[in-house]
Scaffold this motif. Structure first.
Motif, PDB file in Angstrom:
ATOM      1  N   LYS A 246       8.307  -3.776   3.788  1.00 19.07           N
ATOM      2  CA  LYS A 246       7.638  -4.184   2.550  1.00 19.07           C
ATOM      3  C   LYS A 246       7.846  -5.668   2.274  1.00 19.07           C
ATOM      4  O   LYS A 246       6.942  -6.351   1.789  1.00 19.07           O
ATOM      5  CB  LYS A 246       8.136  -3.357   1.361  1.00 19.07           C
ATOM      6  CG  LYS A 246       7.812  -1.886   1.465  1.00 19.07           C
ATOM      7  CD  LYS A 246       6.326  -1.652   1.494  1.00 19.07           C
ATOM      8  CE  LYS A 246       6.028  -0.164   1.591  1.00 19.07           C
ATOM      9  NZ  LYS A 246       4.658   0.091   1.988  1.00 19.07           N
ATOM     10  N   SER A 247       9.026  -6.180   2.591  1.00 13.06           N
ATOM     11  CA  SER A 247       9.293  -7.594   2.397  1.00 13.06           C
ATOM     12  C   SER A 247       8.388  -8.446   3.288  1.00 13.06           C
ATOM     13  O   SER A 247       7.802  -9.431   2.836  1.00 13.06           O
ATOM     14  CB  SER A 247      10.761  -7.898   2.680  1.00 13.06           C
ATOM     15  OG  SER A 247      11.019  -9.266   2.545  1.00 13.06           O
TER      16      SER A 247
ATOM     17  N   GLU B 160       5.512  -7.525   4.634  1.00  7.27           N
ATOM     18  CA  GLU B 160       4.131  -7.343   4.174  1.00  7.27           C
ATOM     19  C   GLU B 160       3.840  -8.165   2.920  1.00  7.27           C
ATOM     20  O   GLU B 160       2.893  -8.944   2.883  1.00  7.27           O
ATOM     21  CB  GLU B 160       3.864  -5.868   3.836  1.00  7.27           C
ATOM     22  CG  GLU B 160       3.735  -4.956   5.010  1.00  7.27           C
ATOM     23  CD  GLU B 160       3.540  -3.499   4.579  1.00  7.27           C
ATOM     24  OE1 GLU B 160       3.858  -3.143   3.417  1.00  7.27           O
ATOM     25  OE2 GLU B 160       3.079  -2.721   5.413  1.00  7.27           O
ATOM     26  N   ARG B 161       4.647  -7.958   1.896  1.00  5.59           N
ATOM     27  CA  ARG B 161       4.386  -8.529   0.578  1.00  5.59           C
ATOM     28  C   ARG B 161       4.767 -10.004   0.484  1.00  5.59           C
ATOM     29  O   ARG B 161       3.979 -10.830   0.018  1.00  5.59           O
ATOM     30  CB  ARG B 161       5.147  -7.718  -0.482  1.00  5.59           C
ATOM     31  CG  ARG B 161       4.966  -8.182  -1.907  1.00  5.59           C
ATOM     32  CD  ARG B 161       5.892  -7.433  -2.869  1.00  5.59           C
ATOM     33  NE  ARG B 161       7.283  -7.583  -2.475  1.00  5.59           N
ATOM     34  CZ  ARG B 161       8.088  -6.564  -2.137  1.00  5.59           C
ATOM     35  NH1 ARG B 161       7.652  -5.324  -2.165  1.00  5.59           N
ATOM     36  NH2 ARG B 161       9.328  -6.788  -1.793  1.00  5.59           N
ATOM     37  N   ASN B 162       5.984 -10.333   0.918  1.00  5.34           N
ATOM     38  CA  ASN B 162       6.530 -11.665   0.653  1.00  5.34           C
ATOM     39  C   ASN B 162       6.130 -12.719   1.666  1.00  5.34           C
ATOM     40  O   ASN B 162       6.320 -13.908   1.415  1.00  5.34           O
ATOM     41  CB  ASN B 162       8.056 -11.595   0.584  1.00  5.34           C
ATOM     42  CG  ASN B 162       8.539 -10.652  -0.488  1.00  5.34           C
ATOM     43  OD1 ASN B 162       7.793 -10.278  -1.381  1.00  5.34           O
ATOM     44  ND2 ASN B 162       9.775 -10.240  -0.391  1.00  5.34           N
TER      45      ASN B 162
ATOM     46  N   LYS C 146       1.047 -10.976   2.896  1.00 10.36           N
ATOM     47  CA  LYS C 146       0.110 -10.909   1.769  1.00 10.36           C
ATOM     48  C   LYS C 146       0.192 -12.153   0.895  1.00 10.36           C
ATOM     49  O   LYS C 146      -0.818 -12.643   0.396  1.00 10.36           O
ATOM     50  CB  LYS C 146       0.340  -9.640   0.951  1.00 10.36           C
ATOM     51  CG  LYS C 146      -0.132  -8.397   1.672  1.00 10.36           C
ATOM     52  CD  LYS C 146       0.078  -7.149   0.847  1.00 10.36           C
ATOM     53  CE  LYS C 146      -0.407  -5.917   1.607  1.00 10.36           C
ATOM     54  NZ  LYS C 146      -0.187  -4.684   0.828  1.00 10.36           N
ATOM     55  N   PHE C 147       1.400 -12.685   0.732  1.00 14.51           N
ATOM     56  CA  PHE C 147       1.575 -13.913  -0.040  1.00 14.51           C
ATOM     57  C   PHE C 147       0.793 -15.055   0.583  1.00 14.51           C
ATOM     58  O   PHE C 147       0.268 -15.920  -0.105  1.00 14.51           O
ATOM     59  CB  PHE C 147       3.066 -14.250  -0.130  1.00 14.51           C
ATOM     60  CG  PHE C 147       3.386 -15.356  -1.088  1.00 14.51           C
ATOM     61  CD1 PHE C 147       3.215 -15.184  -2.454  1.00 14.51           C
ATOM     62  CD2 PHE C 147       3.868 -16.563  -0.627  1.00 14.51           C
ATOM     63  CE1 PHE C 147       3.514 -16.202  -3.343  1.00 14.51           C
ATOM     64  CE2 PHE C 147       4.174 -17.589  -1.509  1.00 14.51           C
ATOM     65  CZ  PHE C 147       3.993 -17.404  -2.871  1.00 14.51           C
TER      66      PHE C 147
ATOM     67  N   ALA D 144      -4.860  -9.947   4.625  1.00 13.77           N
ATOM     68  CA  ALA D 144      -5.268  -8.642   4.086  1.00 13.77           C
ATOM     69  C   ALA D 144      -6.422  -8.105   4.926  1.00 13.77           C
ATOM     70  O   ALA D 144      -7.298  -8.878   5.306  1.00 13.77           O
ATOM     71  CB  ALA D 144      -5.689  -8.768   2.631  1.00 13.77           C
TER      72      ALA D 144
END
Length: 193
Positions: free
Chosen positions: A148-149, A151-153, A156-157, A161
C-alpha cells in the motif's frame, strides 16, 4: 494496441536465480509475444549510493544508470515492479533505486503555481510481490502495508493509475504451484496488465 513496458527487477541479489527472475522473464516473454516492447531495469546490477539529504534528492541524478532508468520510465506507458517481501517491506536496494529515480522532480515536483506536478501521469502499473507467508495473511493481518505504501505514496502520488497488484504467497509450496503462477504472469504480460 502495443505498449511500451518497463519491468523493474526488484530482487537485490544479482545472481538471477530467484523466482522473481522467472516472473520477470514470464511477464517479458508474454508481453513481447503479444507485440509489446519491453525494457528490464535491474537495480541489483547498478552501483547505487544512498541519498542522504534533501539537497541530494533535489539535484539531478548523479548516476548514469539512474539517468538511463529515468529515460526508460519516461518513455514507458506501463510499469511492472517485481520484488520479494523482505522483513515485511520492499528490499532496501529497490527503495534506494526508487528514491534516486525520483531525484530532481522526475516523479513529482512543485510547479511555479505552487501545485504538485505528477511526473508519471498517464502511466499504469502492475506490482508483483513474492513472499514465504500466505498472501491472505499478508493482506488480512498485515494489511499489505508495504504494498500500500508503494502504491499510494510513490506510484499514485506520482500520477500512476491504475496500479494493480499480484501477491504470490507460499512460494516454497512446490514446482507445480510456481508453474501455475508463471503461466498467470505470462498472461498478464500478454495483456500488458
Amino acid at each position: 494496441m502495443a505498449k511500451r513496458i518497463v519491468i523493474i527487477r526488484g530482487h537485490p541479489d544479482s545472481a538471477h536465480t530467484h523466482f522473481c527472475d522467472a516472473l520477470v522473464e514470464a511477464y517479458r516473454s508474454g508481453a513481447e509475444a503479444a507485440g509489446h516492447s519491453v525494457e528490464v531495469l535491474d537495480p541489483a546490477m547498478m552501483d547505487l549510493p544512498y541519498l542522504r539529504s534533501g539537497q541530494a534528492w533535489n539535484l539531478p541524478a548523479p548516476h548514469e544508470d539512474i539517468r538511463r532508468a529515468q529515460e526508460a520510465i519516461f518513455r514507458a506507458e506501463h510499469l511492472v515492479i517485481v520484488y520479494p517481501l523482505w522483513l515485511g517491506d520492499i528490499p532496501a536496494l529497490l527503495k534506494s533505486f526508487l528514491e534516486q529515480v525520483s531525484c530532481n522532480g522526475f516523479v513529482m515536483s512543485i510547479g511555479p503555481d505552487g501545485r504538485w506536478r505528477q511526473g508519471l501521469k498517464g502511466k499504469s502499473a502492475r506490482i508483483i510481490v513474492t513472499m514465504g507467508m500466505s498472501a491472505l495473511i499478508y493482506r488480512l493481518y498485515f494489511f499489505s502495508h508495504s504494498l500500500k505504501s508503494l502504491e499510494r505514496n510513490i506510484l499514485k502520488f506520482a500520477g500512476v493509475a491504475p496500479v494493480r497488484s499480484t501477491l504470490i504467497g507460499m512460494i516454497e509450496k512446490g514446482v507445480e504451484y510456481r508453474r501455475e503462477w508463471l503461466e498467470t504472469v505470462t498472461k498478464l504480460g500478454r495483456e500488458a496488465a
